[in-house]
Design a protein around this motif. Structure first.
Motif, PDB file in Angstrom:
ATOM      1  N   ASN A  27      33.893 -24.198 -49.118  1.00 26.42           N
ATOM      2  CA  ASN A  27      33.968 -23.889 -50.551  1.00 26.42           C
ATOM      3  C   ASN A  27      34.044 -22.392 -50.838  1.00 26.42           C
ATOM      4  O   ASN A  27      34.570 -21.987 -51.872  1.00 26.42           O
ATOM      5  N   GLU A  28      33.528 -21.571 -49.940  1.00 25.06           N
ATOM      6  CA  GLU A  28      33.516 -20.118 -50.139  1.00 25.06           C
ATOM      7  C   GLU A  28      34.715 -19.423 -49.481  1.00 25.06           C
ATOM      8  O   GLU A  28      34.797 -18.200 -49.495  1.00 25.06           O
ATOM      9  N   HIS A  29      35.607 -20.205 -48.869  1.00 20.23           N
ATOM     10  CA  HIS A  29      36.796 -19.667 -48.190  1.00 20.23           C
ATOM     11  C   HIS A  29      36.422 -18.633 -47.124  1.00 20.23           C
ATOM     12  O   HIS A  29      36.973 -17.530 -47.083  1.00 20.23           O
ATOM     13  N   CYS A  30      35.490 -19.034 -46.271  1.00 14.95           N
ATOM     14  CA  CYS A  30      34.999 -18.159 -45.201  1.00 14.95           C
ATOM     15  C   CYS A  30      35.746 -18.344 -43.889  1.00 14.95           C
ATOM     16  O   CYS A  30      35.555 -17.560 -42.966  1.00 14.95           O
ATOM     17  N   LEU A  31      36.564 -19.377 -43.793  1.00 13.21           N
ATOM     18  CA  LEU A  31      37.274 -19.681 -42.555  1.00 13.21           C
ATOM     19  C   LEU A  31      38.774 -19.436 -42.695  1.00 13.21           C
ATOM     20  O   LEU A  31      39.352 -19.692 -43.741  1.00 13.21           O
ATOM     21  N   ALA A  32      39.346 -18.966 -41.607  1.00  7.86           N
ATOM     22  CA  ALA A  32      40.801 -18.960 -41.464  1.00  7.86           C
ATOM     23  C   ALA A  32      41.078 -19.901 -40.302  1.00  7.86           C
ATOM     24  O   ALA A  32      40.516 -19.730 -39.219  1.00  7.86           O
ATOM     25  N   LEU A  33      41.886 -20.915 -40.544  1.00  7.14           N
ATOM     26  CA  LEU A  33      42.197 -21.915 -39.528  1.00  7.14           C
ATOM     27  C   LEU A  33      43.641 -21.720 -39.095  1.00  7.14           C
ATOM     28  O   LEU A  33      44.566 -21.900 -39.884  1.00  7.14           O
ATOM     29  N   ILE A  34      43.831 -21.353 -37.831  1.00  2.97           N
ATOM     30  CA  ILE A  34      45.145 -21.009 -37.314  1.00  2.97           C
ATOM     31  C   ILE A  34      45.555 -22.017 -36.234  1.00  2.97           C
ATOM     32  O   ILE A  34      44.881 -22.147 -35.213  1.00  2.97           O
ATOM     33  N   ASN A  35      46.660 -22.697 -36.472  1.00  2.86           N
ATOM     34  CA  ASN A  35      47.223 -23.605 -35.489  1.00  2.86           C
ATOM     35  C   ASN A  35      47.856 -22.747 -34.386  1.00  2.86           C
ATOM     36  O   ASN A  35      48.716 -21.910 -34.671  1.00  2.86           O
ATOM     37  N   ILE A  36      47.454 -22.963 -33.142  1.00  2.00           N
ATOM     38  CA  ILE A  36      47.976 -22.130 -32.054  1.00  2.00           C
ATOM     39  C   ILE A  36      49.471 -22.345 -31.817  1.00  2.00           C
ATOM     40  O   ILE A  36      50.101 -21.535 -31.149  1.00  2.00           O
ATOM     41  N   HIS A  37      50.025 -23.419 -32.367  1.00  4.48           N
ATOM     42  CA  HIS A  37      51.450 -23.705 -32.209  1.00  4.48           C
ATOM     43  C   HIS A  37      52.285 -23.160 -33.367  1.00  4.48           C
ATOM     44  O   HIS A  37      53.498 -23.347 -33.399  1.00  4.48           O
ATOM     45  N   SER A  38      51.634 -22.494 -34.320  1.00  2.00           N
ATOM     46  CA  SER A  38      52.344 -21.973 -35.489  1.00  2.00           C
ATOM     47  C   SER A  38      52.684 -20.495 -35.294  1.00  2.00           C
ATOM     48  O   SER A  38      52.034 -19.798 -34.510  1.00  2.00           O
ATOM     49  N   PRO A  39      53.675 -20.021 -36.039  1.00  2.47           N
ATOM     50  CA  PRO A  39      54.016 -18.593 -35.978  1.00  2.47           C
ATOM     51  C   PRO A  39      52.845 -17.690 -36.385  1.00  2.47           C
ATOM     52  O   PRO A  39      52.770 -16.544 -35.933  1.00  2.47           O
ATOM     53  N   ALA A  40      51.931 -18.183 -37.202  1.00  6.40           N
ATOM     54  CA  ALA A  40      50.792 -17.377 -37.650  1.00  6.40           C
ATOM     55  C   ALA A  40      49.932 -16.908 -36.483  1.00  6.40           C
ATOM     56  O   ALA A  40      49.294 -15.858 -36.560  1.00  6.40           O
ATOM     57  N   CYS A  41      49.942 -17.650 -35.403  1.00  7.61           N
ATOM     58  CA  CYS A  41      49.125 -17.288 -34.243  1.00  7.61           C
ATOM     59  C   CYS A  41      49.602 -15.992 -33.590  1.00  7.61           C
ATOM     60  O   CYS A  41      48.812 -15.268 -32.991  1.00  7.61           O
ATOM     61  N   SER A  42      50.882 -15.679 -33.746  1.00  8.88           N
ATOM     62  CA  SER A  42      51.416 -14.462 -33.127  1.00  8.88           C
ATOM     63  C   SER A  42      50.831 -13.190 -33.749  1.00  8.88           C
ATOM     64  O   SER A  42      50.927 -12.109 -33.160  1.00  8.88           O
ATOM     65  N   ALA A  43      50.195 -13.309 -34.902  1.00 10.25           N
ATOM     66  CA  ALA A  43      49.539 -12.163 -35.534  1.00 10.25           C
ATOM     67  C   ALA A  43      48.239 -11.793 -34.807  1.00 10.25           C
ATOM     68  O   ALA A  43      47.615 -10.789 -35.136  1.00 10.25           O
ATOM     69  N   TYR A  44      47.873 -12.586 -33.807  1.00  7.27           N
ATOM     70  CA  TYR A  44      46.640 -12.368 -33.049  1.00  7.27           C
ATOM     71  C   TYR A  44      46.984 -12.238 -31.560  1.00  7.27           C
ATOM     72  O   TYR A  44      46.788 -13.171 -30.780  1.00  7.27           O
ATOM     73  N   PRO A  45      47.493 -11.088 -31.144  1.00  9.56           N
ATOM     74  CA  PRO A  45      47.909 -10.925 -29.742  1.00  9.56           C
ATOM     75  C   PRO A  45      46.753 -11.053 -28.750  1.00  9.56           C
ATOM     76  O   PRO A  45      46.981 -11.318 -27.572  1.00  9.56           O
ATOM     77  N   GLU A  46      45.531 -10.904 -29.218  1.00 12.87           N
ATOM     78  CA  GLU A  46      44.368 -11.025 -28.336  1.00 12.87           C
ATOM     79  C   GLU A  46      44.083 -12.484 -27.955  1.00 12.87           C
ATOM     80  O   GLU A  46      43.285 -12.745 -27.051  1.00 12.87           O
TER      81      GLU A  46
END
Length: 128
Positions: A27-46
């Motif tokens: 409810n407080e929007h404290c999580l970011a949920l990133i699918n490792i198969h999505s392009p969004a994951c490439s923003a996290y090279p670590e």
């Protein structure tokens, strides 16, 4: 700023169900949920995608890497519902629950097939 970023397997029906439950509890929007198969994951090279496919990864807001049940417990704690799952981190129980988690992670597609009727999702969609 998110308090925790989780990197999950968006092709796993059980994993997607868990992330859906977390998303609804956040409810407080404290999580970011990133699918490792999505392009969004490439923003996290670590984040190593192959390793993240083997065990859930989470990064806290201060950059600490959490793996497996540590990441799961922190996610549920962040959304205010971590009381019971936190028991899995007790020193006497932790080795057992960590081994169980790794066993689950290794066989998640088979377990998903048994429990949901579908072994893999397409684009985060797990409809039969």
């Amino acid at each position: 700023m998110h308090r925790l970023t989780l990197f999950y397997d968006g092709q796993c029906p059980l994993c997607v169900k868990e992330m859906t439950r977390l998303r609804h509890a956040d409810n407080e929007h404290c999580l970011a949920l990133i699918n490792i198969h999505s392009p969004a994951c490439s923003a996290y090279p670590e984040i190593n995608k192959q390793r993240a496919a083997q065990i859930l990864h989470g990064i806290t807001e201060d950059g600490k890497l959490l793996l497996g049940l540590d990441a799961t417990c922190q996610a549920w704690k962040v959304v205010g519902r971590g009381r019971w799952i936190g028991l899995s981190r007790w020193p006497i129980i932790r080795p057992i629950t960590d081994r169980f988690y790794l066993l689950f992670a290794r066989h998640r597609y088979t377990l998903s097939k048994w429990l949901t009727g579908k072994s893999r999702c397409d684009n985060d969609r797990c409809n039969k």
